[in-house]
Design a protein around this motif. Structure first.
Motif, PDB file in Angstrom:
ATOM      1  N   VAL A  19       6.960   3.779 -41.230  1.00 11.09           N
ATOM      2  CA  VAL A  19       6.947   2.379 -40.811  1.00 11.09           C
ATOM      3  C   VAL A  19       8.027   2.216 -39.746  1.00 11.09           C
ATOM      4  O   VAL A  19       9.189   2.511 -39.999  1.00 11.09           O
ATOM      5  N   VAL A  20       7.622   1.778 -38.546  1.00 10.58           N
ATOM      6  CA  VAL A  20       8.573   1.687 -37.436  1.00 10.58           C
ATOM      7  C   VAL A  20       8.534   0.323 -36.765  1.00 10.58           C
ATOM      8  O   VAL A  20       7.535  -0.382 -36.796  1.00 10.58           O
ATOM      9  N   LYS A  21       9.640  -0.020 -36.138  1.00 12.18           N
ATOM     10  CA  LYS A  21       9.787  -1.269 -35.390  1.00 12.18           C
ATOM     11  C   LYS A  21       9.040  -1.138 -34.051  1.00 12.18           C
ATOM     12  O   LYS A  21       8.667  -0.037 -33.656  1.00 12.18           O
ATOM     13  N   PRO A  22       8.822  -2.254 -33.354  1.00 13.38           N
ATOM     14  CA  PRO A  22       8.047  -2.224 -32.110  1.00 13.38           C
ATOM     15  C   PRO A  22       8.481  -1.192 -31.072  1.00 13.38           C
ATOM     16  O   PRO A  22       7.620  -0.530 -30.478  1.00 13.38           O
ATOM     17  N   ASP A  23       9.777  -1.015 -30.842  1.00 13.21           N
ATOM     18  CA  ASP A  23      10.210  -0.041 -29.828  1.00 13.21           C
ATOM     19  C   ASP A  23       9.770   1.380 -30.199  1.00 13.21           C
ATOM     20  O   ASP A  23       9.266   2.126 -29.357  1.00 13.21           O
ATOM     21  N   GLY A  24       9.963   1.750 -31.449  1.00 12.60           N
ATOM     22  CA  GLY A  24       9.548   3.079 -31.904  1.00 12.60           C
ATOM     23  C   GLY A  24       8.038   3.237 -31.888  1.00 12.60           C
ATOM     24  O   GLY A  24       7.511   4.304 -31.551  1.00 12.60           O
ATOM     25  N   PHE A  25       7.333   2.170 -32.234  1.00 16.74           N
ATOM     26  CA  PHE A  25       5.867   2.188 -32.237  1.00 16.74           C
ATOM     27  C   PHE A  25       5.360   2.394 -30.803  1.00 16.74           C
ATOM     28  O   PHE A  25       4.463   3.204 -30.565  1.00 16.74           O
ATOM     29  N   GLU A  26       5.966   1.676 -29.866  1.00 11.41           N
ATOM     30  CA  GLU A  26       5.572   1.794 -28.456  1.00 11.41           C
ATOM     31  C   GLU A  26       5.785   3.217 -27.949  1.00 11.41           C
ATOM     32  O   GLU A  26       4.942   3.774 -27.240  1.00 11.41           O
ATOM     33  N   ILE A 101       0.659   9.269 -40.158  1.00  5.14           N
ATOM     34  CA  ILE A 101       0.324   7.852 -40.123  1.00  5.14           C
ATOM     35  C   ILE A 101       1.576   7.037 -39.794  1.00  5.14           C
ATOM     36  O   ILE A 101       2.622   7.233 -40.412  1.00  5.14           O
ATOM     37  N   THR A 102       1.450   6.135 -38.835  1.00  3.81           N
ATOM     38  CA  THR A 102       2.552   5.252 -38.462  1.00  3.81           C
ATOM     39  C   THR A 102       2.061   3.811 -38.564  1.00  3.81           C
ATOM     40  O   THR A 102       0.992   3.480 -38.075  1.00  3.81           O
ATOM     41  N   ASP A 103       2.860   2.975 -39.200  1.00  2.00           N
ATOM     42  CA  ASP A 103       2.534   1.566 -39.418  1.00  2.00           C
ATOM     43  C   ASP A 103       3.564   0.715 -38.666  1.00  2.00           C
ATOM     44  O   ASP A 103       4.763   0.978 -38.751  1.00  2.00           O
ATOM     45  N   LEU A 104       3.091  -0.284 -37.922  1.00  3.98           N
ATOM     46  CA  LEU A 104       3.977  -1.174 -37.164  1.00  3.98           C
ATOM     47  C   LEU A 104       4.621  -2.191 -38.098  1.00  3.98           C
ATOM     48  O   LEU A 104       3.939  -3.039 -38.676  1.00  3.98           O
ATOM     49  N   GLU A 105       5.925  -2.091 -38.257  1.00  4.38           N
ATOM     50  CA  GLU A 105       6.670  -3.033 -39.106  1.00  4.38           C
ATOM     51  C   GLU A 105       6.552  -4.446 -38.550  1.00  4.38           C
ATOM     52  O   GLU A 105       6.826  -4.690 -37.382  1.00  4.38           O
ATOM     53  N   GLY A 106       6.084  -5.379 -39.375  1.00  7.26           N
ATOM     54  CA  GLY A 106       5.966  -6.769 -38.950  1.00  7.26           C
ATOM     55  C   GLY A 106       4.714  -7.082 -38.158  1.00  7.26           C
ATOM     56  O   GLY A 106       4.529  -8.211 -37.713  1.00  7.26           O
ATOM     57  N   GLY A 107       3.859  -6.089 -37.964  1.00 11.43           N
ATOM     58  CA  GLY A 107       2.587  -6.293 -37.276  1.00 11.43           C
ATOM     59  C   GLY A 107       2.703  -6.779 -35.845  1.00 11.43           C
ATOM     60  O   GLY A 107       3.750  -6.690 -35.217  1.00 11.43           O
ATOM     61  N   ILE A 108       1.590  -7.336 -35.365  1.00 11.91           N
ATOM     62  CA  ILE A 108       1.538  -7.789 -33.971  1.00 11.91           C
ATOM     63  C   ILE A 108       2.490  -8.968 -33.736  1.00 11.91           C
ATOM     64  O   ILE A 108       2.939  -9.197 -32.624  1.00 11.91           O
ATOM     65  N   MET A 109       2.847  -9.676 -34.819  1.00 13.88           N
ATOM     66  CA  MET A 109       3.816 -10.768 -34.684  1.00 13.88           C
ATOM     67  C   MET A 109       5.174 -10.220 -34.219  1.00 13.88           C
ATOM     68  O   MET A 109       5.806 -10.799 -33.335  1.00 13.88           O
ATOM     69  N   SER A 110       5.602  -9.108 -34.796  1.00 12.15           N
ATOM     70  CA  SER A 110       6.883  -8.519 -34.372  1.00 12.15           C
ATOM     71  C   SER A 110       6.756  -7.925 -32.968  1.00 12.15           C
ATOM     72  O   SER A 110       7.704  -7.952 -32.187  1.00 12.15           O
ATOM     73  N   TRP A 111       5.566  -7.406 -32.643  1.00 14.32           N
ATOM     74  CA  TRP A 111       5.294  -6.854 -31.316  1.00 14.32           C
ATOM     75  C   TRP A 111       5.446  -7.957 -30.258  1.00 14.32           C
ATOM     76  O   TRP A 111       6.107  -7.768 -29.240  1.00 14.32           O
ATOM     77  N   GLU A 112       4.846  -9.111 -30.527  1.00 10.27           N
ATOM     78  CA  GLU A 112       4.934 -10.241 -29.599  1.00 10.27           C
ATOM     79  C   GLU A 112       6.364 -10.763 -29.509  1.00 10.27           C
ATOM     80  O   GLU A 112       6.829 -11.107 -28.420  1.00 10.27           O
TER      81      GLU A 112
END
Length: 120
Positions: A19-26, A101-112
């Motif tokens: 589970v990663v934060k937006p920067d790591g997910f990107e 498998i990688t999951d975006l922490e906080g979903g698209i809301m955290s991405w935005e």
């Protein structure tokens, strides 16, 4: 305290889902052979999604059959609106034999909130 932290890390690693934060997910999105899945409804997907994401609604009856066509050896990344559905999707992917498998922490809301790119 350090024993608890070590135990928590082991449990997360055993789960097979990172589970990663937006920067790591990107950063991970830019890696080769990534399979990026938006597990929200088609209506939510149409309202805005991450670049190159495919829509595989985790609540749909055909979710398992759709993901069965994906390569289990290649990294798969999932996100939803806030993290609940993607967590369920990640668990299902793990159960189906996906390795990375990688999951975006906080979903698209955290991405935005992190002011990352959304495609409409």
């Amino acid at each position: 305290m350090s024993l608890f932290v070590a135990a928590s890390c082991v449990n997360q690693k055993q789960s097979g889902v990172e589970v990663v934060k937006p920067d790591g997910f990107e950063t991970k999105m830019a890696e080769a052979d990534v399979q990026l899945l938006d597990v929200r409804t088609p209506e939510e997907y149409a309202s805005g999604h991450l670049p190159n994401a495919k829509n595989y609604n985790v609540l749909a009856d055909d979710f398992e059959s759709k993901v069965a066509a994906l390569d289990k050896e290649k990294p798969v990344m999932v996100y939803c609106k806030m993290g609940g559905r993607s967590s369920k999707a990640a668990a299902k992917l793990k159960e189906l034999g996906f390795k990375h498998i990688t999951d975006l922490e906080g979903g698209i809301m955290s991405w935005e909130s992190a002011e990352k790119t959304i495609v409409k």
